[in-house]
Design an enzyme around this catalytic site. Structure first.
Site, short mmCIF file in Angstrom:
data_model
loop_
_atom_site.label_atom_id
_atom_site.label_comp_id
_atom_site.label_asym_id
_atom_site.label_seq_id
_atom_site.Cartn_x
_atom_site.Cartn_y
_atom_site.Cartn_z
N ASP A 1 0.79 -1.24 0.00
CA ASP A 1 0.00 0.00 0.00
C ASP A 1 0.82 1.28 0.00
O ASP A 1 0.27 2.35 0.23
CB ASP A 1 -0.95 0.00 1.19
CG ASP A 1 -0.20 0.02 2.52
OD1 ASP A 1 0.97 -0.38 2.55
OD2 ASP A 1 -0.81 0.42 3.52
N GLU A 2 2.12 1.19 -0.24
CA GLU A 2 2.94 2.40 -0.28
C GLU A 2 3.89 2.33 -1.46
O GLU A 2 4.29 1.25 -1.87
CB GLU A 2 3.80 2.54 0.99
CG GLU A 2 3.01 2.80 2.25
CD GLU A 2 3.92 3.05 3.43
OE1 GLU A 2 5.09 3.43 3.23
OE2 GLU A 2 3.46 2.85 4.56
#
Length: 430
Positions: free
Chosen positions: A99-100
């Site tokens: 998610d990054e």
DNA sequence: TCTGGGGTCCTAGGACCC
DNA sequence: TCTGGGGTCCTAGGACCC
């Protein structure tokens, strides 16, 4: 440098896949007594639910909390679409987890693209095309970009949800002042243990680190961390965006709802884990030269045993054999809460094939133990490839090994002259 | 009712080679 | 017979990230 961080990613995907969850406090994590929250929606965070918190505590804080088990393949699909949108901006990006992502926009900036505008554009596309919210930081280096994306995100204050700015740009004039006020714990790489060591030196804010020599810091936190701290405290961070990091290790571990007692139970669990690790290795066409067995006892004590071979493994049988030998060298000092099996020293399995030994006429191998073991490994690899291929073409249940059958509690067929075949099989299996 | 599971990197000691 | 210093690799444990 851009840092993009998706909001409450796992929980958000669950809400997208089941709109009836919208507006409700949702968390993804382990449901059992020993479960932990991996991701919490902002509705849940209003009650104080946070990731890394025990599920039991989260449920006390928020009795209406919906706790869902993770569906990581699904999160992987969303993650790939997320990366796809970033890739349309620039190929120079580096994922961190699902998610990054960091992205280097220098070449884009040279073409006249404004990084802050690009960040707004990306954030808009994530929302429009994937229905995912995000916080994006724009800054001179990874250190500030990451701090900025955090500042860009929504936050909970006094049980109320405050909207974030979405995109935060840290300019050269303000970054120094801002950094000085932050607690050392905000710096990348400073966790509870390092923060406690710094506290003993009277160092709490980043400002306190300035003027302390690397040599002084090194006596407490080691030379590597000391150098990092000195650089970060000065706002310097020369970490580049690395677009392809080869995988260095992979493994599987499990915390049991009820701790395991005795070697037999340990061996059973280890065989299951070897199967998972072997399958992952083969899926990725990797061989592992080092295997590590990890045990955590009920009192929290943790022990590991590892061994490195002169050749790579990807076969379940070979992994089981080695894992059991390693586990056997661990003294069982109580019941086992966690068992893990990790493969490292990874290398690509050349061309998806295996180099056969030229003298491999029979299975009656000769020579020193390691050579015999290697020959067995090569044979098993060939067998395992055949099994994988049969299952790929005819389904997972088309074929089973004797080991798998006995694990199922099904009588092994050798006593009966063969495993029953056909639809009339009373067990309903072909 | 304390803390999961996927990973990366660092450290320190020992064995071994030249 | 006793010895230095540079280097690599392995093992075990710990800290940290998401």
């Amino acid at each position: 440098m851009l840092h993009v961080d998706l909001d409450a990613f796992f929980a958000s995907v669950e809400v997208l896949d089941d709109p009836s969850l919208a507006g409700r406090p949702v968390a993804v994590g382990g449901a059992g007594e020993r479960g932990v929250i991996a991701s919490a929606s902002y509705e849940a965070r209003r009650y104080g639910v946070r990731s890394a918190m025990s599920t039991a505590l989260a449920r006390r804080l928020c009795p209406s909390l919906v706790v869902l088990p993770g569906r990581f393949e699904r999160y992987g699909e969303y993650s790939r679409r997320f990366h796809g949108l970033v890739a349309e901006l620039t190929p120079v990006y580096e994922p961190l987890g699902l998610d990054e992502v960091f992205a280097d926009l220098r070449s884009l900036a040279r073409l006249g693209v404004e990084p802050v505008e690009a960040a707004h554009g990306l954030r808009r596309r994530l929302l429009d095309e994937l229905s995912l919210r995000s916080g994006i930081g724009v800054a001179r280096n990874k250190l500030f970009a990451k701090l900025a994306s955090k500042a860009a995100k929504p936050r909970v204050e006094g049980g109320r949800l405050l909207e974030g700015e979405g995109v935060v740009w840290v300019d050269a004039a303000t970054e120094e002042r801002w950094l000085a006020t932050l607690p050392v714990r905000a710096l990348w790489g400073v966790g509870p243990a390092t923060a406690a060591k710094l506290e003993r030196l009277g160092l709490r804010a980043v400002r306190d680190l300035r003027g302390v020599s690397a040599a002084t810091l090194a006596r407490s936190v080691g030379p590597s961390m000391a150098a990092t701290l000195v650089a970060f405290a000065a706002g310097e961070d020369d970490r580049e965006v690395v677009t392809d990091r080869p995988l260095k290790s992979l493994g599987h571990e499990e915390t049991f709802a009820r701790s395991l007692v005795g070697r037999e139970a340990l061996a059973d669990a280890l065989r299951t884990q070897a199967g998972v690790v072997a399958r992952t290795l083969r899926e990725r066409d990797l061989l592992a030269r080092t295997l590590t067995v990890l045990v955590r006892f009920d009192d929290g004590a943790q022990v590991s045993r590892s061994q490195t071979l002169g050749y790579g493994l990807d076969d379940e049988g070979a992994l089981v054999e080695l894992a059991e030998a390693l586990a056997g060298s661990i003294e069982l000092a109580g019941s086992v809460r966690l068992l893990g099996l990790h493969a490292s020293g990874l290398r690509a399995r050349a061309g998806g094939g295996v180099q056969l030994r030229l003298d491999l006429g029979t299975s009656a191998h000769e020579g020193p133990p390691e050579e015999r073991a290697e020959a067995r490994q090569v044979e098993r690899a060939a067998l395992r490839d055949a099994i994988d291929e049969v299952r790929r073409r005819f389904g997972r249940d088309a074929l089973a090994t004797a080991g798998e059958l006995s694990e199922d509690g099904v009588e092994v067929a050798t006593q009966r002259g063969g495993y029953p075949v056909g639809p009339e099989d009373p067990r309903g299996r072909r």
